[in-house]
Design an enzyme around this catalytic site. Structure first.
Site, short mmCIF file in Angstrom:
data_model
loop_
_atom_site.label_atom_id
_atom_site.label_comp_id
_atom_site.label_asym_id
_atom_site.label_seq_id
_atom_site.Cartn_x
_atom_site.Cartn_y
_atom_site.Cartn_z
N HIS A 1 20.40 14.57 -9.61
CA HIS A 1 20.93 15.31 -10.54
C HIS A 1 19.60 16.09 -11.66
O HIS A 1 18.97 15.01 -11.80
CB HIS A 1 22.04 14.78 -11.46
CG HIS A 1 22.84 15.71 -12.00
ND1 HIS A 1 22.35 16.50 -13.36
CD2 HIS A 1 24.00 16.50 -11.67
CE1 HIS A 1 23.57 17.24 -13.70
NE2 HIS A 1 24.39 17.36 -12.57
N ASP B 1 29.46 15.32 -6.88
CA ASP B 1 29.77 16.26 -5.67
C ASP B 1 29.98 15.22 -4.37
O ASP B 1 30.77 15.58 -3.56
CB ASP B 1 28.71 17.09 -5.52
CG ASP B 1 28.74 18.42 -6.46
OD1 ASP B 1 30.11 18.91 -6.83
OD2 ASP B 1 27.95 18.42 -7.00
N1 CMC Z 1 17.50 13.90 -1.15
C1 CMC Z 1 16.08 13.78 -0.73
N2 CMC Z 1 15.21 14.07 -1.90
C2 CMC Z 1 15.43 14.19 -3.08
C3 CMC Z 1 17.07 14.92 -3.12
C4 CMC Z 1 18.03 14.61 -2.28
N3 CMC Z 1 19.18 14.98 -2.60
N4 CMC Z 1 16.98 15.32 -4.45
C5 CMC Z 1 15.64 15.22 -4.89
N5 CMC Z 1 14.81 14.56 -4.19
C6 CMC Z 1 13.64 14.34 -4.26
C7 CMC Z 1 12.56 15.47 -4.28
O1 CMC Z 1 12.08 15.64 -3.07
C8 CMC Z 1 11.37 15.01 -5.23
O2 CMC Z 1 10.76 14.14 -4.51
P1 CMC Z 1 9.00 13.89 -4.92
O3 CMC Z 1 9.13 13.53 -6.37
O4 CMC Z 1 8.52 12.99 -3.88
O5 CMC Z 1 8.53 15.28 -4.77
C9 CMC Z 1 12.28 14.23 -6.21
O6 CMC Z 1 13.35 13.57 -5.70
C10 CMC Z 1 12.67 14.83 -7.55
O7 CMC Z 1 13.36 16.16 -7.12
P2 CMC Z 1 13.58 17.44 -7.81
O8 CMC Z 1 13.92 18.61 -6.89
O9 CMC Z 1 12.22 17.79 -8.72
O10 CMC Z 1 14.89 17.16 -8.72
P3 CMC Z 1 15.50 18.19 -9.65
O11 CMC Z 1 16.09 17.69 -10.71
O12 CMC Z 1 14.85 19.62 -9.85
O13 CMC Z 1 16.76 18.52 -8.50
C11 CMC Z 1 18.85 18.59 -7.51
C12 CMC Z 1 18.13 18.01 -8.72
C13 CMC Z 1 20.39 18.30 -7.76
C14 CMC Z 1 18.89 20.12 -7.30
C15 CMC Z 1 18.35 17.89 -6.19
O14 CMC Z 1 18.36 16.43 -6.66
C16 CMC Z 1 19.26 18.01 -5.15
O15 CMC Z 1 18.77 19.03 -4.46
N6 CMC Z 1 20.22 17.38 -4.69
C17 CMC Z 1 21.24 17.90 -3.29
C18 CMC Z 1 22.24 18.93 -3.84
C19 CMC Z 1 23.24 18.31 -4.93
O16 CMC Z 1 23.81 17.31 -4.64
N7 CMC Z 1 23.45 19.16 -5.57
C20 CMC Z 1 24.55 18.97 -6.64
C21 CMC Z 1 24.18 18.29 -7.85
S1 CMC Z 1 25.23 18.08 -9.29
C22 CMC Z 1 25.86 19.53 -9.89
C23 CMC Z 1 26.83 19.50 -10.89
O17 CMC Z 1 26.43 18.87 -12.01
O18 CMC Z 1 27.65 20.10 -10.93
#
Ligand code: CMC
Length: 426
Positions: free
Chosen positions: A308, A365
Site C-alpha cells: 500500500h 483488496d
Molecule cells: N508484489 C511484489 N512486489 C511489490 C508489490 C507487490 N504487490 N508491491 C510493491 N512491491 C515492491 C516493489 O517492487 C518495490 O521493490 P524494491 O524496493 O525492491 O524496488 C517495493 O516493493 C516498493 O514498491 P513501490 O512500488 O515503491 O510501492 P508503492 O507504495 O509505490 O506502491 C502499491 C503501492 C499498492 C501501488 C503496490 O504495492 C502494488 O502495486 N500493489 C499491488 C496492487 C494492489 O494491491 N493495489 C491495491 C492497493 S490498496 C488500494 C486502496 O487503498 O484502496
C-alpha cells in the site's frame, strides 16, 4: 524569522523566502505555499501530489505508519465492529454519529428514496449487452442530475439533506440495475422490508420466482466492506469529486466523475484483479512460481492485494476483513482451490523476507475480493460495491468544499516542456 515558518533559498540568485507552517490537529504539518508563485515567480512541482495537501479537511485521517484510519475522529475498528454502514454514512454526511431516532429516520429515508424514476430504465436499454456496470452506473448517476436538476443549488440544510440522502439511497438500486441489465436479468425492485445492505444483496441475487435466504454473516460482511470503503482522505476519486465541486458543477455530476476515477484498475479495480490473478495462478502447486515472479526485479509481475502507498506496516481495514473472511468462509463452509491458493500466498507473504522487509502485507483488496467472491458477487461488480461504500464520503467531501467561505477552482499549474514558439513554415 518565526519558528513557524520555513525558509527557502534560491541558490540561483541568493534570495530567501519565508513560508508559514500550518499545524494539523494530528499528523504532519504543511507548508503554506499559496503565495509561492507571487513571491518567487516559480511554480512547485509534485507529480501525483505525493507531498501536497490539496485542501483542509475534518473528515478522515490516516496514519499510514501506525496503521490507523479514523472517520471524524472515530477509529475504523470501532465503526466496523460496533456500528453499521448507515451509522458511518450519517457520521460522514452530517458530522456526528446518529442517535437511535436519527438512525431510524435515516434508515427510513434510505428505504423511501431507494426507487429510481422509471424513466431512468430507458437509459439502460441503450447500452450493449455485457456493458461494464461501472460505465452504466456512472452514466446512470449523471442522468439523475437531469431528474433532480434543482440540486445544482444546495443552500439550506434541508436542500443538502435531500440531495445527500437521495443519492446514497439510489446508488445501490442503480448499481443492482446496472448488473441486471448488463446480464439480461430481470430487474428486482427495492424491498422496503429489508435494511440497506440486505436490500442491495437481494436486488443483486434474487429472481422474481426465487427468494434469497441471506445469512446474517453475509449481510454483516458486505455492510463491513461498505463501512471500510466509506472514505479515505484525498484519494484519486475523491480528488475528482472535489475538482468538479470546485467548478460548481451539479453534485451528481461530481459523483459520476468520482465513479469514473474509481473504475481504474489502480484504484477501485484492484480487488477484481486479486480474484483474476488467483484464478490465473489456478492451483496451489503453482504458487511458488508466482511468488518467485513477484520477487524477480526483472519481472513486472506484482502480487495483487499486497502493499500500500500509505499503510507501510499493516492496513487496518485488512485486519478487520481478515476476521470477517474467516467467519464468513467458516459459516458458509466455503472451500475451493482458489481459497487454498489465496491461503498459501497469504502465508508465504506474511513470513517471506522479501515481503516483510518491504512492508508488503495483504491490503483491503486481498480480503474484500475473497469476501465478495464468497458472497457470489460477480467480479465486474466489485468496483461498484466500492462506489456504494464511498458515496457518503464523496458527499461529505463535496459538502466540506462547498461550505468554505471562498471556493477556489481547482486549477494546477504545470512545468511546460514542449516546444518554444515555432515559426510557421511559409
Ligand atoms: N508484489 C511484489 N512486489 C511489490 C508489490 C507487490 N504487490 N508491491 C510493491 N512491491 C515492491 C516493489 O517492487 C518495490 O521493490 P524494491 O524496493 O525492491 O524496488 C517495493 O516493493 C516498493 O514498491 P513501490 O512500488 O515503491 O510501492 P508503492 O507504495 O509505490 O506502491 C502499491 C503501492 C499498492 C501501488 C503496490 O504495492 C502494488 O502495486 N500493489 C499491488 C496492487 C494492489 O494491491 N493495489 C491495491 C492497493 S490498496 C488500494 C486502496 O487503498 O484502496
Amino acid at each position: 524569522m518565526s519558528k513557524d515558518t520555513i525558509t527557502i533559498t534560491n541558490n540561483r540568485n541568493g534570495k530567501t523566502y519565508d513560508f508559514n507552517i500550518l499545524d494539523a490537529s494530528v499528523g504532519p504539518s504543511v507548508v503554506d505555499i499559496s503565495t509561492f508563485y507571487k513571491e518567487t515567480g516559480m511554480f512547485t512541482y509534485d507529480e501525483g501530489y505525493t507531498s501536497t495537501a490539496s485542501c483542509k479537511s475534518e473528515i478522515t485521517y490516516i496514519d499510514g505508519g501506525a496503521g490507523k484510519l479514523m472517520y471524524r475522529g472515530y477509529d475504523i475498528a470501532y465503526m466496523a465492529k460496533e456500528k453499521t454502514f448507515l451509522d458511518t454514512a450519517y457520521l460522514l454526511v452530517y458530522g456526528e454519529l446518529p442517535t437511535k431516532d436519527e438512525l431510524d429516520n435515516f434508515a427510513l429515508e434510505m428505504q423511501k428514496r431507494s426507487f429510481v424514476h422509471e424513466g431512468v430504465k430507458k437509459l439502460f436499454d441503450a447500452f450493449p449487452d455485457r456493458a461494464h456496470p461501472m460505465a452504466i452506473l456512472s452514466a446512470g448517476v449523471s442522468a439523475l442530475s437531469t431528474f433532480y436538476y434543482n440540486h445544482l443549488e444546495v443552500n439550506t440544510p434541508q436542500e443538502y439533506k435531500e440531495m445527500a440522502n437521495r443519492i446514497i439511497a439510489k446508488i445501490p438500486t442503480l448499481a443492482a440495475f446496472s448488473y441486471r441489465y448488463s446480464n439480461g436479468l430481470p430487474i428486482i425492485y427495492p424491498d422496503l422490508n429489508k435494511g440497506f445492505t440486505e436490500n442491495f444483496l437481494n436486488m443483486l441475487r434474487a429472481y422474481p420466482h426465487e427468494y434469497v435466504e441471506l445469512k446474517d454473516i453475509e449481510i454483516k460482511a458486505l455492510d463491513t466492506i461498505f463501512t471500510l470503503h466509506a472514505d479515505h482522505e484525498q484519494n484519486a476519486s475523491t480528488t475528482a469529486v472535489r475538482n468538479l465541486a470546485s467548478t460548481m458543477a451539479h453534485p451528481y455530476a461530481a459523483i459520476s466523475a468520482g465513479i469514473g476515477a474509481l473504475w481504474g484498475r489502480s484504484h477501485g479495480g484492484a480487488n477484481e484483479s486479486v480474484i483474476r490473478q488467483l484464478e490465473m495462478i489456478g492451483t496451489v502447486d503453482r504458487v511458488d512460481e508466482f511468488i518467485a515472479k513477484a520477487k524477480d526485479k526483472n519481472d513486472p509481475f506484482r502480487l495483487m492485494g499486497f502493499g500500500h502507498r500509505v499503510y507501510k506496516n499493516f492496513d487496518p481495514r485488512a485486519t478487520i476483513l481478515k476476521e470477517i473472511r474467516n467467519e464468513l468462509m467458516g459459516e458458509l463452509g466455503i472451500s475451493s482451490e482458489l481459497v487454498e491458493v489465496a491461503n498459501k500466498i497469504e502465508k508465504i507473504a506474511l513470513s517471506d523476507e522479501y515481503f516483510v522487509s518491504r512492508g508488503l502485507y495483504p491490503n483491503i483488496d486481498f480480503y474484500s475480493g475473497l469476501i465478495l467472491q464468497a458472497l457470489k458477487i460477480p467480479k465486474e461488480m466489485f468496483a461498484v460495491i466500492f462506489v456504494i461504500g464511498r458515496t457518503p464520503g464523496w458527499i461529505a467531501q463535496w459538502s466540506e468544499l462547498h461550505q468554505q467561505k471562498t471556493i477556489k477552482i481547482a486549477r494546477p499549474r504545470q512545468l511546460y516542456v514542449g516546444p518554444t514558439e515555432r515559426t510557421p513554415k511559409s
